[in-house]
Design a protein around this motif. Sequence first.
Motif, PDB file in Angstrom:
ATOM      1  N   ASN A  72       0.821  -1.211   0.000  1.00 52.83           N
ATOM      2  CA  ASN A  72       0.000   0.000   0.000  1.00 52.83           C
ATOM      3  C   ASN A  72       0.856   1.263   0.000  1.00 52.83           C
ATOM      4  O   ASN A  72       0.512   2.260  -0.653  1.00 52.83           O
TER       5      ASN A  72
ATOM      6  N   LYS B 217       2.184   1.742  -3.540  1.00 52.84           N
ATOM      7  CA  LYS B 217       1.114   2.234  -4.407  1.00 52.84           C
ATOM      8  C   LYS B 217       0.880   3.721  -4.181  1.00 52.84           C
ATOM      9  O   LYS B 217       0.756   4.493  -5.144  1.00 52.84           O
ATOM     10  N   ASN B 218       0.870   4.136  -2.921  1.00 57.83           N
ATOM     11  CA  ASN B 218       0.636   5.547  -2.605  1.00 57.83           C
ATOM     12  C   ASN B 218       1.798   6.432  -3.039  1.00 57.83           C
ATOM     13  O   ASN B 218       1.590   7.598  -3.414  1.00 57.83           O
TER      14      ASN B 218
ATOM     15  N   ASN C  73       1.268   9.529  -5.457  1.00 57.94           N
ATOM     16  CA  ASN C  73       1.780  10.864  -5.126  1.00 57.94           C
ATOM     17  C   ASN C  73       2.650  11.409  -6.256  1.00 57.94           C
ATOM     18  O   ASN C  73       2.669  12.613  -6.531  1.00 57.94           O
TER      19      ASN C  73
ATOM     20  N   ASN D  81      -1.720  11.184  -0.503  1.00 59.82           N
ATOM     21  CA  ASN D  81      -1.774   9.780  -0.112  1.00 59.82           C
ATOM     22  C   ASN D  81      -0.772   9.465   1.001  1.00 59.82           C
ATOM     23  O   ASN D  81       0.383   9.898   0.965  1.00 59.82           O
ATOM     24  N   TYR D  82      -1.218   8.675   1.955  1.00 58.96           N
ATOM     25  CA  TYR D  82      -0.422   8.332   3.136  1.00 58.96           C
ATOM     26  C   TYR D  82       0.749   7.418   2.771  1.00 58.96           C
ATOM     27  O   TYR D  82       0.567   6.398   2.103  1.00 58.96           O
ATOM     28  N   VAL D  83       1.968   7.791   3.209  1.00 53.74           N
ATOM     29  CA  VAL D  83       3.153   6.974   2.932  1.00 53.74           C
ATOM     30  C   VAL D  83       4.006   6.773   4.189  1.00 53.74           C
ATOM     31  O   VAL D  83       5.212   6.538   4.103  1.00 53.74           O
TER      32      VAL D  83
END
Length: 468
Positions: free
Chosen positions: A333, A336-337, A341, A370-372
Amino acid sequence: MKRLVELYRNPKIIGALFLAWWITLPMQSAIFAISFGFFTLNPNLIFTLILAPTLLFNLKSLSKKDWLLLSFLFLWFLYAVFYGVTNKFNAFVKFDIRNLLNQFLFACTILGAFKVLNWEKFKELLVVGLRLSFLVLIISGLFEFTTGMHVVGSYTAKFDDARISNIFFAPTYIYDNPNNFVLYFNFFLMALIVFDDKIRRNIFLIILLAGLSYFFAFLASSKFGVIVSFCVLALAIILALLTNYRTIFRKKNVVYLAPIVIVLLVVLNNKLWLGSVYSPPDKFYLKEFTVVEKVDNKYRSLQLDEKYNKSELAQISDDLEEAKLNDPNNSGNIRKNLILNGFFAIKQAPILGVGPGQYAELTSEDKFPNYVKTVNSSHNFPIEIVSQYGIFGWIYFIFLFGIFISILLLKSIERELKICVLLFIALQSIFWMMPSAYLLLDIEWMLLPLLLCFLAHYQSLKPANGKG
């Protein structure tokens, strides 16, 4: 001045310096280095600065492709400097400017040596350098795996809070990350298969090295590394078939065919224990967990199967798997983020990008949607340079694709070598996703000039002379 021109056109002197450049390459800044903040002066950089001016004394020998590459890399560097001057010269910007300068200097060094030396001498020194770098990784890798010791860095700092697993024994060398080690190992392996005729023609050795590649990738839990090792193995099989396709069933080829047949017969003729990978999750996976209970003022630990029945264990397994997939901190995830971004940044500045070092800076300032977690680097080279440099990033890949097509159309090259170099270029798409950032790596700096030297040599040959 005349004396200086003679020195920079002397094959013996340039050859000796080029060899010294390769010898110091695996050291990077781990030995005899002096930090000046913005950059670190190390032995390899010293030889780079000495060798890079070679081109200035051999300008007439440069081809149009050489001028295109050098002009592009220099303009790319100038753009980064201009951005820093007109915006901000923070650590992120300086870091990228340094990388782009090194990329340009590496191109000057490699192309300069190629212009002064003949192809055979250039390739001889190149092979010595690649073998040296590759053997350094093998020796370091086996040492680290055997002892569990590593060069101290940010990666080893994580061990204090980790449970013992493969990562404690996965080699890092001086790259501070097992993925980077696997990347360098596979890059040098493929480069040797392309440039070292003896290794390319030794199918058995390629198979063994593919196995070693898989071993290091497995230790590092590198899925991309595993894919590359299987690609190298497939390459060995293809080379064996192409080389001996008319005599594939003769005695000399039994060494390749018989082991495959034997393993298949053993697998098909015996009952297999499925192991932890293909067994139901509750059989092995749940045994990693324990429950701590307090009974009569005393703590005791229980395996899950001692506390729950089979239906409950199955539910626990499903819930844990679902939680893992939906966990925002899951590596899949996060990756992907990071890509999403990058697309966001490209949309914001499609022409010239958001600027050098700005992907990491904007991520650290939480300006992407998006959270990373705490990851600042893109883990994807195309995203890394296109999002930050726009058209410069696209030109890089267009240039590489142009080299790929040019080699594909070459008639002055043997079929086996063509397959090897095309696979080497194709595998870059996997290499680009292995490290957190790619522009900072010296193997990225050397890729285009090495391929350009290769292409220039074989384009100069007649079709009938295209042997290795």
